[in-house]
Scaffold this motif. Sequence first.
Motif, PDB file in Angstrom:
ATOM      1  N   GLY A 256       0.816  -1.206   0.000  1.00  0.00           N
ATOM      2  CA  GLY A 256       0.000   0.000   0.000  1.00  0.00           C
ATOM      3  C   GLY A 256       0.848   1.254   0.000  1.00  0.00           C
ATOM      4  N   SER A 257       0.574   2.146   0.958  1.00  0.00           N
ATOM      5  CA  SER A 257       1.284   3.422   1.042  1.00  0.00           C
ATOM      6  C   SER A 257       2.516   3.352   1.929  1.00  0.00           C
ATOM      7  N   VAL A 258       2.880   2.154   2.400  1.00  0.00           N
ATOM      8  CA  VAL A 258       4.070   2.012   3.238  1.00  0.00           C
ATOM      9  C   VAL A 258       5.302   2.295   2.393  1.00  0.00           C
ATOM     10  N   SER A 259       6.180   3.145   2.896  1.00  0.00           N
ATOM     11  CA  SER A 259       7.333   3.561   2.103  1.00  0.00           C
ATOM     12  C   SER A 259       8.424   2.500   2.061  1.00  0.00           C
ATOM     13  N   ALA A 260       8.605   1.734   3.146  1.00  0.00           N
ATOM     14  CA  ALA A 260       9.684   0.749   3.212  1.00  0.00           C
ATOM     15  C   ALA A 260       9.220  -0.586   2.638  1.00  0.00           C
ATOM     16  N   ALA A 261      10.072  -1.204   1.814  1.00  0.00           N
ATOM     17  CA  ALA A 261       9.776  -2.519   1.237  1.00  0.00           C
ATOM     18  C   ALA A 261      10.354  -3.604   2.141  1.00  0.00           C
ATOM     19  N   THR A 262       9.565  -4.627   2.424  1.00  0.00           N
ATOM     20  CA  THR A 262       9.986  -5.722   3.297  1.00  0.00           C
ATOM     21  C   THR A 262       9.636  -7.055   2.649  1.00  0.00           C
ATOM     22  N   TYR A 263      10.306  -8.116   3.100  1.00  0.00           N
ATOM     23  CA  TYR A 263       9.991  -9.461   2.633  1.00  0.00           C
ATOM     24  C   TYR A 263       8.706  -9.940   3.305  1.00  0.00           C
ATOM     25  N   GLN A 264       7.796 -10.487   2.499  1.00  0.00           N
ATOM     26  CA  GLN A 264       6.569 -11.059   3.033  1.00  0.00           C
ATOM     27  C   GLN A 264       6.809 -12.528   3.382  1.00  0.00           C
ATOM     28  N   VAL A 265       6.297 -12.957   4.516  1.00  0.00           N
ATOM     29  CA  VAL A 265       6.568 -14.294   5.046  1.00  0.00           C
ATOM     30  C   VAL A 265       5.259 -15.071   5.143  1.00  0.00           C
ATOM     31  N   ASP A 266       5.334 -16.360   4.827  1.00  0.00           N
ATOM     32  CA  ASP A 266       4.176 -17.242   4.969  1.00  0.00           C
ATOM     33  C   ASP A 266       4.690 -18.637   5.310  1.00  0.00           C
ATOM     34  N   SER A 267       3.806 -19.473   5.836  1.00  0.00           N
ATOM     35  CA  SER A 267       4.220 -20.814   6.248  1.00  0.00           C
ATOM     36  C   SER A 267       3.088 -21.805   6.017  1.00  0.00           C
ATOM     37  N   LEU A 268       3.474 -23.067   5.852  1.00  0.00           N
ATOM     38  CA  LEU A 268       2.534 -24.179   5.757  1.00  0.00           C
ATOM     39  C   LEU A 268       3.120 -25.363   6.519  1.00  0.00           C
ATOM     40  N   SER A 269       2.241 -26.180   7.073  1.00  0.00           N
ATOM     41  CA  SER A 269       2.694 -27.368   7.798  1.00  0.00           C
ATOM     42  C   SER A 269       1.724 -28.512   7.543  1.00  0.00           C
ATOM     43  N   THR A 270       2.227 -29.730   7.669  1.00  0.00           N
ATOM     44  CA  THR A 270       1.407 -30.913   7.462  1.00  0.00           C
ATOM     45  C   THR A 270       2.008 -32.081   8.226  1.00  0.00           C
ATOM     46  N   TYR A 271       1.225 -33.155   8.341  1.00  0.00           N
ATOM     47  CA  TYR A 271       1.681 -34.390   8.987  1.00  0.00           C
ATOM     48  C   TYR A 271       1.488 -35.535   8.004  1.00  0.00           C
ATOM     49  N   THR A 272       2.494 -36.402   7.931  1.00  0.00           N
ATOM     50  CA  THR A 272       2.460 -37.534   7.007  1.00  0.00           C
ATOM     51  C   THR A 272       2.633 -38.832   7.782  1.00  0.00           C
ATOM     52  N   THR A 273       1.753 -39.774   7.528  1.00  0.00           N
ATOM     53  CA  THR A 273       1.810 -41.080   8.182  1.00  0.00           C
ATOM     54  C   THR A 273       2.570 -42.066   7.306  1.00  0.00           C
ATOM     55  N   LEU A 274       3.469 -42.837   7.903  1.00  0.00           N
ATOM     56  CA  LEU A 274       4.286 -43.793   7.160  1.00  0.00           C
ATOM     57  C   LEU A 274       3.551 -45.131   7.017  1.00  0.00           C
ATOM     58  N   ARG A 275       4.096 -45.992   6.159  1.00  0.00           N
ATOM     59  CA  ARG A 275       3.457 -47.285   5.892  1.00  0.00           C
ATOM     60  C   ARG A 275       3.457 -48.200   7.111  1.00  0.00           C
ATOM     61  N   ASN A 276       4.415 -48.020   8.005  1.00  0.00           N
ATOM     62  CA  ASN A 276       4.518 -48.923   9.153  1.00  0.00           C
ATOM     63  C   ASN A 276       3.654 -48.491  10.337  1.00  0.00           C
ATOM     64  N   ASN A 277       2.834 -47.464  10.166  1.00  0.00           N
ATOM     65  CA  ASN A 277       1.973 -47.022  11.260  1.00  0.00           C
ATOM     66  C   ASN A 277       0.740 -47.921  11.320  1.00  0.00           C
ATOM     67  N   PRO A 278       0.583 -48.730  12.353  1.00  0.00           N
ATOM     68  CA  PRO A 278      -0.546 -49.668  12.401  1.00  0.00           C
ATOM     69  C   PRO A 278      -1.885 -48.994  12.627  1.00  0.00           C
ATOM     70  N   ARG A 279      -1.873 -47.722  13.005  1.00  0.00           N
ATOM     71  CA  ARG A 279      -3.132 -47.034  13.290  1.00  0.00           C
ATOM     72  C   ARG A 279      -3.773 -46.478  12.026  1.00  0.00           C
ATOM     73  N   TRP A 280      -3.103 -46.538  10.910  1.00  0.00           N
ATOM     74  CA  TRP A 280      -3.637 -45.922   9.697  1.00  0.00           C
ATOM     75  C   TRP A 280      -3.664 -46.926   8.561  1.00  0.00           C
TER      76      TRP A 280
END
Length: 352
Positions: free
Chosen positions: A328-352
């Motif tokens: 917008g009207s902000v004079s200083a330029a800065t890096y914009q930051v974002d994040s994502l996270s997830t969980y992955t279950t492996l083949r040896n997990n007996p619960r899935w």
Amino acid sequence: MRGAAQRVRNAQTGRDRDRLPVVDVQRAALDDRDWPGGAERSGHREIHGRAEPLAHRHVRDGGLVPLLNRKGFTLVELMMALLLFSMAATAIVETFSLHQRTVGAQAERIALQQNLRAGLAVLPAELRALNAAEGDIVKMSATSITIRALRQLAVLCQVPVLGGASVTLTVRQTPFYGTQFDNTRDGIYVFYDGDESLRSDDAWVSGRLTSAPVNTAKCSDGKPAYSFTTSLSLGALPALTGRIQSGAPVWGYRQTTYGVFQQADGRWYVGMKDSSAALTPVVGPLVGSNGLRFTYYDANGLVTADSSRVARIGVAILSQTATPVRQGSVSAATYQVDSLSTYTTLRNNPRW
């Protein structure tokens, strides 16, 4: 009396009519002002014995009307017009600049989010096929992981002979998925069916290629095939011919590392390398050396440091835009930051 006076006036009038005009012979020439309209032609007129410029004449004088009807602007009017034009031009330029900054910021943020989604599409797909109990996690830390990543899928077309130190496997050329087997870098998993009437003895048997694939081999039905030798690790499974059947799937894997690394420009990226290859960027740039985080959980949901007990892996990526962005009207330029996270279950997990 009145009649006599009238006769006297008539006589005088007649005498005046008979008189000739008197001319002043001492004037050598007549000035323009002595002629009708001469004063207007000379730009002056006589007023009480002196010349007056035409600009001072009354508006009803016919010769002045064209001069006084001319249109024009004063200096103040011109300055006000320039001021208003400058204000309008400044507003237009500011609006255009704001629009450009907004479009640029949106483009950078879209690229950032696409980058994050690409990273979380690659890593879970690689991790989901792992079996930690079989040693698929070679090495792990909070910022890197080395795994046996699946790279090929083939189908056996001959029953292999078991019992020796080296086992020859023959797989169909069609269908065949992935890159060609490389005996210097790749390993394999072969499905061990065991007793067909039981499910308890089914397993995936691992091995290493001990020879380069031969592409002139033939299947038992005469179709084109690849043939190579391996050193299978059967463990406690019986080394009986027929326990690995024709039609069994064969997975090829390559030891692959995912981790954070810093490029020559000083910025951090999620990189990938397999075997002896150097790390190549997959996701980035990151906010720093902690832009990638792995968290390892066992089957009970507790954090573990034992690679053979890992049943679920959490992945978090914290990335930033490639270039600074002005909002917008902000004079200083800065890096914009974002994040994502997830969980992955492996083949040896007996619960899935």
